[in-house]
Scaffold this motif. Structure first.
Motif, PDB file in Angstrom:
ATOM      1  N   ALA A  48       7.051   9.679  68.470  1.00  0.00           N
ATOM      2  CA  ALA A  48       6.443   8.765  67.507  1.00  0.00           C
ATOM      3  C   ALA A  48       5.625   9.499  66.447  1.00  0.00           C
ATOM      4  O   ALA A  48       4.979   8.861  65.614  1.00  0.00           O
ATOM      5  CB  ALA A  48       5.548   7.771  68.243  1.00  0.00           C
ATOM      6  N   PHE A  49       5.645  10.816  66.459  1.00  0.00           N
ATOM      7  CA  PHE A  49       4.788  11.611  65.588  1.00  0.00           C
ATOM      8  C   PHE A  49       5.603  12.394  64.563  1.00  0.00           C
ATOM      9  O   PHE A  49       6.796  12.603  64.721  1.00  0.00           O
ATOM     10  CB  PHE A  49       3.946  12.595  66.411  1.00  0.00           C
ATOM     11  N   ALA A  50       4.910  12.842  63.543  1.00  0.00           N
ATOM     12  CA  ALA A  50       5.500  13.733  62.546  1.00  0.00           C
ATOM     13  C   ALA A  50       4.396  14.644  62.019  1.00  0.00           C
ATOM     14  O   ALA A  50       3.224  14.251  61.952  1.00  0.00           O
ATOM     15  CB  ALA A  50       6.119  12.938  61.407  1.00  0.00           C
ATOM     16  N   LEU A  51       4.773  15.846  61.672  1.00  0.00           N
ATOM     17  CA  LEU A  51       3.866  16.797  61.037  1.00  0.00           C
ATOM     18  C   LEU A  51       4.430  17.160  59.676  1.00  0.00           C
ATOM     19  O   LEU A  51       5.609  17.517  59.565  1.00  0.00           O
ATOM     20  CB  LEU A  51       3.737  18.074  61.873  1.00  0.00           C
ATOM     21  N   GLU A  52       3.600  17.068  58.636  1.00  0.00           N
ATOM     22  CA  GLU A  52       4.006  17.500  57.306  1.00  0.00           C
ATOM     23  C   GLU A  52       3.478  18.903  57.073  1.00  0.00           C
ATOM     24  O   GLU A  52       2.290  19.183  57.294  1.00  0.00           O
ATOM     25  CB  GLU A  52       3.444  16.575  56.229  1.00  0.00           C
ATOM     26  N   ALA A  53       4.356  19.800  56.642  1.00  0.00           N
ATOM     27  CA  ALA A  53       3.969  21.177  56.346  1.00  0.00           C
ATOM     28  C   ALA A  53       3.367  21.246  54.948  1.00  0.00           C
ATOM     29  O   ALA A  53       3.949  20.725  53.992  1.00  0.00           O
ATOM     30  CB  ALA A  53       5.174  22.101  56.447  1.00  0.00           C
ATOM     31  N   ARG A  54       2.204  21.882  54.861  1.00  0.00           N
ATOM     32  CA  ARG A  54       1.565  22.107  53.566  1.00  0.00           C
ATOM     33  C   ARG A  54       1.310  23.599  53.409  1.00  0.00           C
ATOM     34  O   ARG A  54       0.722  24.231  54.285  1.00  0.00           O
ATOM     35  CB  ARG A  54       0.264  21.328  53.462  1.00  0.00           C
ATOM     36  N   SER A  55       1.761  24.143  52.325  1.00  0.00           N
ATOM     37  CA  SER A  55       1.590  25.567  52.058  1.00  0.00           C
ATOM     38  C   SER A  55       0.120  25.853  51.790  1.00  0.00           C
ATOM     39  O   SER A  55      -0.497  25.225  50.925  1.00  0.00           O
ATOM     40  CB  SER A  55       2.444  25.961  50.855  1.00  0.00           C
ATOM     41  N   THR A  56      -0.456  26.803  52.556  1.00  0.00           N
ATOM     42  CA  THR A  56      -1.861  27.171  52.387  1.00  0.00           C
ATOM     43  C   THR A  56      -2.002  28.693  52.392  1.00  0.00           C
ATOM     44  O   THR A  56      -2.654  29.261  53.265  1.00  0.00           O
ATOM     45  CB  THR A  56      -2.735  26.526  53.491  1.00  0.00           C
ATOM     46  N   PRO A  57      -1.362  29.365  51.416  1.00  0.00           N
ATOM     47  CA  PRO A  57      -1.436  30.826  51.390  1.00  0.00           C
ATOM     48  C   PRO A  57      -2.860  31.306  51.145  1.00  0.00           C
ATOM     49  O   PRO A  57      -3.691  30.578  50.605  1.00  0.00           O
ATOM     50  CB  PRO A  57      -0.519  31.201  50.224  1.00  0.00           C
ATOM     51  N   GLY A  58      -3.120  32.515  51.553  1.00  0.00           N
ATOM     52  CA  GLY A  58      -4.449  33.116  51.392  1.00  0.00           C
ATOM     53  C   GLY A  58      -4.694  34.085  52.521  1.00  0.00           C
ATOM     54  O   GLY A  58      -4.804  35.274  52.314  1.00  0.00           O
ATOM     55  N   HIS A  59      -4.744  33.567  53.739  1.00  0.00           N
ATOM     56  CA  HIS A  59      -4.866  34.449  54.906  1.00  0.00           C
ATOM     57  C   HIS A  59      -3.596  35.294  55.009  1.00  0.00           C
ATOM     58  O   HIS A  59      -3.666  36.502  55.219  1.00  0.00           O
ATOM     59  CB  HIS A  59      -5.101  33.616  56.152  1.00  0.00           C
ATOM     60  N   THR A  60      -2.445  34.660  54.877  1.00  0.00           N
ATOM     61  CA  THR A  60      -1.167  35.343  54.696  1.00  0.00           C
ATOM     62  C   THR A  60      -0.389  34.572  53.642  1.00  0.00           C
ATOM     63  O   THR A  60      -0.681  33.406  53.362  1.00  0.00           O
ATOM     64  CB  THR A  60      -0.316  35.408  55.987  1.00  0.00           C
ATOM     65  N   ASP A  61       0.622  35.203  53.056  1.00  0.00           N
ATOM     66  CA  ASP A  61       1.435  34.535  52.037  1.00  0.00           C
ATOM     67  C   ASP A  61       2.168  33.324  52.603  1.00  0.00           C
ATOM     68  O   ASP A  61       2.459  32.384  51.881  1.00  0.00           O
ATOM     69  CB  ASP A  61       2.452  35.500  51.447  1.00  0.00           C
ATOM     70  N   GLY A  62       2.485  33.357  53.895  1.00  0.00           N
ATOM     71  CA  GLY A  62       3.284  32.299  54.500  1.00  0.00           C
ATOM     72  C   GLY A  62       2.501  31.287  55.314  1.00  0.00           C
ATOM     73  O   GLY A  62       3.098  30.541  56.082  1.00  0.00           O
ATOM     74  N   CYS A  63       1.192  31.221  55.171  1.00  0.00           N
ATOM     75  CA  CYS A  63       0.412  30.259  55.962  1.00  0.00           C
ATOM     76  C   CYS A  63       0.828  28.821  55.670  1.00  0.00           C
ATOM     77  O   CYS A  63       1.024  28.444  54.514  1.00  0.00           O
ATOM     78  CB  CYS A  63      -1.075  30.399  55.680  1.00  0.00           C
TER      79      CYS A  63
END
Length: 92
Positions: A48-63
């Protein structure tokens, strides 16, 4: 996975052994290998769940930060910590 770099180990291999059908997921910008490579806006659905990916670079380029579908939780890895954030001085 929220990100990848040299001073981390991951439990992904063990999870894949213990949970048949388990697949690894990481940002395509991380440079790491995984079963599924994702980016900004990708949605991972489970039950019943979903996770949306949000790009948060800074700590690493691919965070990536994963935000629960009801927006009650965000999973940031070590990009955002209590009273601080992950180091940003050694990645590019």
């Amino acid at each position: 996975n929220t990100h990848c770099h040299a001073d981390h180990i991951t439990g992904t291999g063990l999870l894949k052994q213990l949970l048949p059908g388990c697949r690894s997921v990481i940002s395509r910008d991380s440079g790491a290998s995984a079963d599924v490579l994702i980016g900004e806006g990708h949605t991972l659905r489970f039950g019943a769940f979903a996770l949306e990916a949000r790009s948060t670079p800074g700590h690493t380029d691919g965070c990536l930060t994963y935000v629960l579908n009801d927006q009650s939780m965000a999973f940031t890895g070590d990009a955002l910590l209590i009273r601080g954030c992950g180091r940003t001085d050694f990645q590019q």
